[in-house]
Design a protein around this motif. Structure first.
Motif, PDB file in Angstrom:
ATOM      1  N   PHE A 160     -23.935  78.037  70.113  1.00 17.46           N
ATOM      2  CA  PHE A 160     -24.780  76.869  70.746  1.00 17.46           C
ATOM      3  C   PHE A 160     -24.658  77.402  72.318  1.00 17.46           C
ATOM      4  O   PHE A 160     -25.851  77.375  73.795  1.00 17.46           O
ATOM      5  N   ALA A 161     -23.102  77.702  73.129  1.00 16.20           N
ATOM      6  CA  ALA A 161     -22.590  77.340  74.569  1.00 16.20           C
ATOM      7  C   ALA A 161     -23.591  78.700  75.496  1.00 16.20           C
ATOM      8  O   ALA A 161     -24.249  79.430  75.871  1.00 16.20           O
ATOM      9  N   ALA A 162     -23.645  79.491  73.837  1.00 14.61           N
ATOM     10  CA  ALA A 162     -24.083  81.545  74.337  1.00 14.61           C
ATOM     11  C   ALA A 162     -25.857  81.519  74.490  1.00 14.61           C
ATOM     12  O   ALA A 162     -26.174  81.701  75.298  1.00 14.61           O
ATOM     13  N   CYS A 163     -26.055  80.642  73.322  1.00 10.51           N
ATOM     14  CA  CYS A 163     -27.642  80.311  73.146  1.00 10.51           C
ATOM     15  C   CYS A 163     -28.030  79.733  74.640  1.00 10.51           C
ATOM     16  O   CYS A 163     -29.058  79.734  75.071  1.00 10.51           O
ATOM     17  N   VAL A 164     -27.699  78.590  74.797  1.00 10.11           N
ATOM     18  CA  VAL A 164     -27.871  77.814  75.966  1.00 10.11           C
ATOM     19  C   VAL A 164     -28.664  78.612  77.257  1.00 10.11           C
ATOM     20  O   VAL A 164     -28.701  79.060  78.416  1.00 10.11           O
ATOM     21  N   LEU A 172     -25.608  71.806  87.424  1.00  9.16           N
ATOM     22  CA  LEU A 172     -25.830  73.051  88.413  1.00  9.16           C
ATOM     23  C   LEU A 172     -25.985  74.042  89.266  1.00  9.16           C
ATOM     24  O   LEU A 172     -26.757  74.747  89.598  1.00  9.16           O
ATOM     25  N   PHE A 173     -24.411  74.064  89.031  1.00 14.96           N
ATOM     26  CA  PHE A 173     -23.968  75.405  89.537  1.00 14.96           C
ATOM     27  C   PHE A 173     -23.913  76.399  88.921  1.00 14.96           C
ATOM     28  O   PHE A 173     -24.999  76.875  89.227  1.00 14.96           O
ATOM     29  N   TYR A 174     -24.379  75.726  87.295  1.00 15.94           N
ATOM     30  CA  TYR A 174     -24.034  77.155  86.972  1.00 15.94           C
ATOM     31  C   TYR A 174     -25.983  77.637  86.408  1.00 15.94           C
ATOM     32  O   TYR A 174     -26.000  78.831  86.352  1.00 15.94           O
ATOM     33  N   PHE A 175     -26.883  76.899  86.523  1.00 18.01           N
ATOM     34  CA  PHE A 175     -28.010  77.104  86.135  1.00 18.01           C
ATOM     35  C   PHE A 175     -29.013  77.666  87.837  1.00 18.01           C
ATOM     36  O   PHE A 175     -29.165  78.836  87.225  1.00 18.01           O
ATOM     37  N   ARG A 176     -28.193  77.525  89.056  1.00 19.14           N
ATOM     38  CA  ARG A 176     -28.653  78.308  89.526  1.00 19.14           C
ATOM     39  C   ARG A 176     -27.875  79.196  89.886  1.00 19.14           C
ATOM     40  O   ARG A 176     -28.644  80.734  90.024  1.00 19.14           O
ATOM     41  N   ALA A 177     -26.714  79.937  89.026  1.00 15.12           N
ATOM     42  CA  ALA A 177     -26.188  81.197  89.019  1.00 15.12           C
ATOM     43  C   ALA A 177     -26.897  81.850  88.416  1.00 15.12           C
ATOM     44  O   ALA A 177     -26.994  82.708  88.207  1.00 15.12           O
ATOM     45  N   LEU A 178     -27.105  81.032  87.256  1.00 13.83           N
ATOM     46  CA  LEU A 178     -27.566  82.066  86.134  1.00 13.83           C
ATOM     47  C   LEU A 178     -29.327  82.827  86.588  1.00 13.83           C
ATOM     48  O   LEU A 178     -30.043  83.497  86.809  1.00 13.83           O
ATOM     49  N   GLN A 179     -29.418  81.587  87.824  1.00 15.52           N
ATOM     50  CA  GLN A 179     -30.920  81.806  88.011  1.00 15.52           C
ATOM     51  C   GLN A 179     -30.986  83.541  89.080  1.00 15.52           C
ATOM     52  O   GLN A 179     -32.080  83.923  88.674  1.00 15.52           O
ATOM     53  N   VAL A 221     -22.041  86.187  85.050  1.00 17.52           N
ATOM     54  CA  VAL A 221     -22.796  84.910  85.420  1.00 17.52           C
ATOM     55  C   VAL A 221     -21.311  83.839  84.522  1.00 17.52           C
ATOM     56  O   VAL A 221     -20.023  82.916  84.992  1.00 17.52           O
ATOM     57  N   VAL A 222     -21.744  84.227  83.210  1.00 14.20           N
ATOM     58  CA  VAL A 222     -21.051  83.646  82.303  1.00 14.20           C
ATOM     59  C   VAL A 222     -19.587  83.654  81.415  1.00 14.20           C
ATOM     60  O   VAL A 222     -18.883  83.103  81.687  1.00 14.20           O
ATOM     61  N   PRO A 223     -19.289  84.716  82.045  1.00 13.89           N
ATOM     62  CA  PRO A 223     -17.608  85.445  81.981  1.00 13.89           C
ATOM     63  C   PRO A 223     -16.678  84.660  83.157  1.00 13.89           C
ATOM     64  O   PRO A 223     -16.036  83.650  83.088  1.00 13.89           O
ATOM     65  N   ILE A 224     -17.804  84.975  84.281  1.00 13.51           N
ATOM     66  CA  ILE A 224     -17.107  83.557  85.188  1.00 13.51           C
ATOM     67  C   ILE A 224     -16.825  82.412  84.733  1.00 13.51           C
ATOM     68  O   ILE A 224     -16.099  81.367  85.051  1.00 13.51           O
ATOM     69  N   ASP A 225     -17.875  81.865  84.863  1.00 10.46           N
ATOM     70  CA  ASP A 225     -17.878  80.371  84.017  1.00 10.46           C
ATOM     71  C   ASP A 225     -16.942  79.787  83.062  1.00 10.46           C
ATOM     72  O   ASP A 225     -16.480  79.204  82.721  1.00 10.46           O
ATOM     73  N   LEU A 275      -4.825  86.578  80.410  1.00  5.06           N
ATOM     74  CA  LEU A 275      -5.608  87.730  79.766  1.00  5.06           C
ATOM     75  C   LEU A 275      -7.314  88.389  80.387  1.00  5.06           C
ATOM     76  O   LEU A 275      -8.268  88.570  80.071  1.00  5.06           O
ATOM     77  N   ILE A 276      -7.684  86.766  79.607  1.00  6.08           N
ATOM     78  CA  ILE A 276      -9.117  86.506  80.226  1.00  6.08           C
ATOM     79  C   ILE A 276      -9.948  85.973  81.446  1.00  6.08           C
ATOM     80  O   ILE A 276     -10.195  87.112  82.069  1.00  6.08           O
ATOM     81  N   VAL A 277      -8.205  85.876  82.806  1.00  4.63           N
ATOM     82  CA  VAL A 277      -8.889  86.259  83.602  1.00  4.63           C
ATOM     83  C   VAL A 277      -8.932  88.110  84.231  1.00  4.63           C
ATOM     84  O   VAL A 277     -10.345  88.184  84.609  1.00  4.63           O
TER      85      VAL A 277
END
Length: 138
Positions: free
Chosen positions: A12-16, A80-87, A94-98, A127-129
């Motif tokens: 669901f996070a991916a769907c977001v 708020l920051f996530y939506f602005r970054a996505l926009q 954006v998602v990998p950084i998030d 490894l994630i970084v």
């Protein structure tokens, strides 16, 4: 059972990200977060009343209130920051950084909660970084 819930959360996070990117076109990102928040709030309270959990609010301590309020503030700022970054950015970058929040959460869990630092956790976090850097670099 927690693994099933975690996998559903990831799905669901991916769907977001995808749905938000589609919904953010031509609108203010802060207004979009406010609308999303109303939906989430309605769903959460609906579930509380459907399960009869509303009576448990009297059991909350001052500590519960403080940390849940702080968590809510952190959630709001994150959204708020996530939506602005996505926009303004590409979802695939954006998602990998998030998701570096995974590594930051692990570090905070070690420092604040005193969870055990293991070689496996450190290697996985690194490894994630590294993976994030590889994905995000132009």
């Amino acid at each position: 059972m927690w693994i099933i819930f975690a996998l559903l959360s990831a799905f669901f996070a991916a769907c977001v990200a995808i749905l938000a990117k589609l919904g953010l076109e031509g609108v203010n990102s802060h207004l979009a977060v406010a609308i999303r928040t109303i939906v989430v709030c309605g769903m959460a309270w609906g579930l509380v009343f459907m399960t009869g959990a509303q009576g448990g609010i009297s059991q909350f301590t001052q500590r519960n209130w403080i940390f849940l309020i702080l968590s809510g503030i952190a959630t709001g700022l994150s959204w708020l920051f996530y939506f602005r970054a996505l926009q303004i950015g590409e979802v695939s970058r954006v998602v990998p950084i998030d998701k570096l929040s995974v590594v930051l959460t692990m570090a905070l869990a070690f420092i604040i909660l005193g969870e055990t630092v293991t070689a496996k956790a450190v290697i996985g976090g690194l490894l994630i970084v590294v993976g994030t850097i590889v994905i995000v670099l132009p």
